[in-house]
Design a protein around this motif. Structure first.
Motif, PDB file in Angstrom:
ATOM      1  N   PRO A  21       1.112  -3.239   7.739  1.00  0.00           N
ATOM      2  CA  PRO A  21       1.664  -1.907   7.708  1.00  0.00           C
ATOM      3  C   PRO A  21       1.989  -1.400   9.098  1.00  0.00           C
ATOM      4  O   PRO A  21       1.455  -1.874  10.085  1.00  0.00           O
ATOM      5  CB  PRO A  21       0.538  -1.071   7.079  1.00  0.00           C
ATOM      6  N   ARG A 266       3.102   3.206   2.388  1.00  0.00           N
ATOM      7  CA  ARG A 266       4.475   2.772   2.592  1.00  0.00           C
ATOM      8  C   ARG A 266       5.236   2.841   1.269  1.00  0.00           C
ATOM      9  O   ARG A 266       4.684   2.535   0.211  1.00  0.00           O
ATOM     10  CB  ARG A 266       4.471   1.336   3.106  1.00  0.00           C
ATOM     11  N   THR A 277      12.572   1.639   4.538  1.00  0.00           N
ATOM     12  CA  THR A 277      11.134   1.801   4.358  1.00  0.00           C
ATOM     13  C   THR A 277      10.657   3.054   5.078  1.00  0.00           C
ATOM     14  O   THR A 277      11.110   3.364   6.176  1.00  0.00           O
ATOM     15  CB  THR A 277      10.386   0.571   4.900  1.00  0.00           C
ATOM     16  N   ILE A 279       6.997   5.095   6.159  1.00  0.00           N
ATOM     17  CA  ILE A 279       5.556   4.904   6.316  1.00  0.00           C
ATOM     18  C   ILE A 279       4.906   6.226   6.700  1.00  0.00           C
ATOM     19  O   ILE A 279       5.421   6.975   7.527  1.00  0.00           O
ATOM     20  CB  ILE A 279       5.251   3.826   7.376  1.00  0.00           C
TER      21      ILE A 279
END
Length: 353
Positions: A21, A266, A277, A279
């Protein structure tokens, strides 16, 4: 049914989510987990897959000028709600009960529409990888099989009988009729649950003479019951045409040396073949981050971030800004998020509104 190219792309994004991550790339872990997960997809070029997985984990890679447009820019669409998406995007079918004392970080990763539950063990002194255990429950009516090869051209799988779990049938998936191990510190234990479905524990890097006993005891403590996982954010309406790629919530530091956050969430969306993406993780001063590696061969672009309520929200894409055309760009996309703070009692399972 998706073709193999699309399936590999999706699996690599899920692998990236489960392996590292944040902005770091845990290449060693990606290689190991990629070998186990992707070989069952009958891909033989494991070295190539591992390399692609490492590149995919760096979702902030900046395309070079010769790569200007990885995909044609999609046309803008009108905003709408999530008609085809469950408001609770991360729902686990089971949870751990008993775990060894050195297994502390429990994570949830959406894989092919199913949230698998991962727990990480302590990395041994002087080691690089610690043991990992994955828990999944097969859909009703699905019976996992043995007999097929572990990977294309490889040895076949064998069903090796195991002591019952909760008074119900159980077996190991082994490399011979009498070898319960999958080899290399990997173990697969399957058992039938009270509702007739099959559950599976997959242990990676679990060494020692008591590995079987540990995994069997973990299985005895598993609770099979659906549970939506609370997340530290909510997403308002977004343009139509987005497809959910992956969702995860990971506990514990899983980045390159020096990168430590207590947890990271995420979510990845796909539109017109491109992924982007986002996060969410606890905010921390930039001075707390390790210096960039001057020897790194990876060209990275700075992600677009905002900070609020003790959290940091960042978004980036392998495909650059083109991936955000449908949502009005990275900054406009971040405005769809509502951050819920660092206290888990304030988080929500109703993420998609």
């Amino acid at each position: 049914m998706r073709d193999q190219t699309d399936e590999l792309t999706q699996e690599l994004y899920e692998l990236a989510a489960s392996a590292a991550p944040g902005n770091g790339i845990d290449v060693a872990r990606a290689v190991r987990e990629g070998r186990v997960r992707l070989r069952r997809r009958r891909f033989t070029a494991l070295g190539t897959v591992a390399a692609v997985a490492a590149a995919t984990a760096a979702v902030s890679l900046l395309p070079t000028s010769s790569d200007r447009a990885l995909r044609p820019a999609p046309a803008a669409t009108q905003a709408s709600a999530f008609p085809a998406l469950d408001p609770d995007p991360l729902v686990a079918e089971a949870s751990y009960g008993w775990l060894p004392a050195d297994f502390n970080d429990v994570s949830y990763v959406l894989v092919n529409g199913r949230a698998d539950v991962r727990v990480d063990g302590k990395v041994p002194d002087g080691g690089v990888l610690g043991p990992i255990v994955w828990l999944k429950v097969y859909p009703a009516g699905t019976t996992p099989s043995t007999g097929q090869p572990w990977y294309a051209g490889g040895p076949r799988q064998y069903r090796v009988e195991a002591p019952q779990v909760g008074g119900r049938p159980a077996y190991w998936v082994g490399t011979s009729p009498t070898t319960a191990s999958a080899g290399g510190g990997d173990w697969y234990l399957r058992w039938q649950t009270a509702d007739g479905r099959w559950a599976e524990l997959h242990a990676s890097s679990l060494q020692g003479a008591d590995a079987q006993q540990i995994l069997h005891r973990i299985a005895e403590g598993v609770v099979v019951a659906r549970r939506a996982i609370p997340l530290p954010y909510r997403i308002n309406t977004v343009p139509a045409g987005l497809r959910l790629g992956s969702v995860d919530f990971l506990e514990g530091p899983r980045m390159l040396p020096g990168e430590h956050v207590p947890w990271s969430a995420r979510i990845t969306f796909q539109v017109d073949g491109m992924y982007f993406t986002t996060i969410i993780e606890p905010d921390r001063p930039d001075s707390a981050k390790p210096p960039a590696d001057a020897n790194s061969k990876i060209i990275q672009t700075k992600p677009i971030c905002i900070r609020a309520h003790g959290l940091k929200l960042c978004t980036y894409s392998l495909y650059g800004v083109d991936a955000y055309r449908t949502v009005g760009g990275p900054k406009a996309w971040l405005k769809h998020f509502k951050l819920l703070g660092t206290e888990q009692q304030n988080w929500t399972t109703r993420v998609l509104r």
